[in-house]
Design an enzyme around this catalytic site. Structure first.
Site, PDB file in Angstrom:
ATOM      1  N   LYS A 104     -13.276  45.891  -8.575  1.00 39.88           N
ATOM      2  CA  LYS A 104     -14.281  44.823  -8.528  1.00 39.88           C
ATOM      3  C   LYS A 104     -14.133  43.976  -7.254  1.00 39.88           C
ATOM      4  O   LYS A 104     -13.117  44.053  -6.577  1.00 39.88           O
ATOM      5  CB  LYS A 104     -14.156  43.933  -9.775  1.00 39.88           C
ATOM      6  CG  LYS A 104     -14.094  44.710 -11.091  1.00 39.88           C
ATOM      7  CD  LYS A 104     -15.365  45.507 -11.388  1.00 39.88           C
ATOM      8  CE  LYS A 104     -15.524  45.856 -12.821  1.00 39.88           C
ATOM      9  NZ  LYS A 104     -15.433  47.206 -13.298  1.00 39.88           N
TER      10      LYS A 104
HETATM   11  C1  LIG Z   1     -15.304  47.346 -15.004  1.00 40.29           C
HETATM   12  C2  LIG Z   1     -16.191  47.135 -16.153  1.00 40.29           C
HETATM   13  C3  LIG Z   1     -15.692  46.879 -17.440  1.00 40.29           C
HETATM   14  C4  LIG Z   1     -14.241  46.960 -17.791  1.00 40.29           C
HETATM   15  O1  LIG Z   1     -13.443  46.034 -17.140  1.00 40.29           O
HETATM   16  P1  LIG Z   1     -11.857  46.051 -17.361  1.00 40.29           P
HETATM   17  O2  LIG Z   1     -11.425  44.758 -16.756  1.00 40.29           O
HETATM   18  O3  LIG Z   1     -11.337  47.251 -16.638  1.00 40.29           O
HETATM   19  O4  LIG Z   1     -11.590  46.111 -18.824  1.00 40.29           O
HETATM   20  C5  LIG Z   1     -16.594  46.583 -18.443  1.00 40.29           C
HETATM   21  N1  LIG Z   1     -17.925  46.569 -18.214  1.00 40.29           N
HETATM   22  C6  LIG Z   1     -18.432  46.849 -17.013  1.00 40.29           C
HETATM   23  C7  LIG Z   1     -19.918  46.793 -16.812  1.00 40.29           C
HETATM   24  C8  LIG Z   1     -17.592  47.149 -15.933  1.00 40.29           C
HETATM   25  O5  LIG Z   1     -18.115  47.436 -14.740  1.00 40.29           O
END
Ligand SMILES: *Cc1c(COP(=O)(O)O)cnc(C)c1O
Length: 380
Positions: A187
């Site tokens: 992210k």
């Molecule tokens: C990355 C992501 C998640 C999961 O995030 P984590 O922190 O890895 O649990 C959930 N929803 C979306 C839309 C994502 O892009």
């Protein structure tokens, strides 16, 4: 050229401050467990910058979504509407509590959920609507909030990709009753693994702190509101260690620089596309660009007419050293869910599953590399 891509799809960016703040935690003056100085600093950052009523750091966005399901007392028989085109955690959090997942379709011209599809799935059993701001681009929140408020249904924004995104001047993650963020290393702002629960409906705050602290009223105890703490509700262990939040704070302090760099990369991609199409070098089945705005520069993706051309582009880019990747596979067609699915065909979710391609996007993508990548993509 070698067959394995040298340019990865993602590469985590470090500001240099992460190590300093982790060193501070290691100095022994601060606690190592959760809800310490750095967790609180990260939480205030979110509350102040995005107008969130209460922010709680979590071990992941997945866990923040699980907290939402607990907060809403989701149980067997309840229905939750979720886009089919999303990450598995968006649905899993509610499926874990026994909810019936009703999958909504994407818009015809964008991976985000179609409010009309949500509307068609609402029943008296609908307990929640979860929306996902794909690539940090906002869903039609006015339409969704209006529909939900009319029927007293809770809205959760899965803002995992949406930090710094906004909808009509409001920060994404500050609009739904609840929202979740991710700091996974893929992210914009990251700490390896981490997440955050954003509470915008103040009614949820007290109980969220209990669920967060293993079902105890430890938060109230630490604030001196009660003289001991004990088991008061369901809950689990959702607090990240200070090592993670210290790292994260080192990123949050540099958020403007990080975003500036990402926007530069995004703009170069856009320019490369424009230049090549101006020169009429595009063929009939060239991929198309649907992102009109930068949004939060989380990713750069293109769409193909069919899966075959998309898959061929992946192979072609790989042979030129670029790792390009497709994204979600519609959850209603997943191995786990397809035999349980009773709804209609979701043609647009399936279209984005089959035809979307994400290009390498990180701080090391300089102008030369971006132009090379786009050139290889367009097979010039
Ligand atoms: C990355 C992501 C998640 C999961 O995030 P984590 O922190 O890895 O649990 C959930 N929803 C979306 C839309 C994502 O892009």
């Amino acid at each position: 050229m070698s067959n394995s891509p040298q340019i990865p799809f993602n590469k985590a960016y470090l500001t240099g401050k992460e190590a300093l703040y982790i060193q501070d935690v290691l100095s022994g003056e601060e606690r190592l467990s959760g809800n310490g100085k750095y967790a609180k600093a990260c939480q205030s950052f979110f509350e102040q910058r995005y107008g969130i009523k209460k922010a709680l750091m979590t071990t992941s966005c997945t866990h923040a979504l699980e907290m939402c399901a607990l907060l809403l007392d989701i149980e067997k028989g309840d229905e939750v509407i979720i886009p089919s085109y999303t990450f598995v955690s968006t649905a899993n959090a509610f499926a874990l509590r026994g909810a019936k997942i009703r999958f909504a379709d994407s818009l015809s011209d964008h991976p985000n959920v179609d409010p009309k599809s949500i509307h068609s799935l609402i029943t008296p059993k609908t307990k929640a609507i979860v929306v996902v701001h794909y690539a940090g681009y906002p869903c039609d929140m006015n339409a969704i909030m209006e529909m939900a408020n009319e029927q007293e249904i809770c809205v959760i924004e899965d803002a995992a990709q949406a930090i710094e995104g906004n909808y009509k001047g409001k920060a994404l993650g500050s609009i739904g009753h609840l929202a979740t963020f991710s700091f996974h290393e893929t992210k914009n702002i990251q700490c390896g693994e981490g997440g955050l629960l954003a509470i915008n409906d103040a009614e949820f705050i007290e109980r969220a702190e209990v669920i967060w602290e293993k079902g105890t009223n430890r938060s109230a105890f630490l604030e001196g509101k009660v003289d001991h703490y004990e088991w008061v509700d369901l809950g689990s262990s959702y607090l990240p260690s200070e090592l993670n939040t210290a790292f994260l704070y080192g990123q949050l302090e540099e958020i403007d620089n990080i975003q500036l760099k990402r926007k530069e990369v995004w703009n170069v991609y856009k320019r490369a596309f424009e230049q090549f199409s101006d020169e009429s070098l595009k063929s009939d089945n060239s991929p198309i660009l649907i992102q009109e705005e930068i949004s939060n520069a989380h990713m750069f993706y293109v769409l193909f007419e069919d899966k075959e051309s998309r898959d061929r582009a992946i192979v072609r880019l790989k042979s030129k050293g670029f790792q390009a990747v497709f994204h979600y596979q519609s959850l209603h067609r997943s191995l786990y869910f397809k035999t349980k699915y009773e709804g209609e065909e979701l043609q647009f979710a399936d279209y984005f599953s089959d035809c979307l391609l994400r290009l390498p996007f990180h701080h090391e993508m300089n102008e030369d590399l971006v132009f090379q990548c786009v050139e290889s993509l367009l097979e010039i």
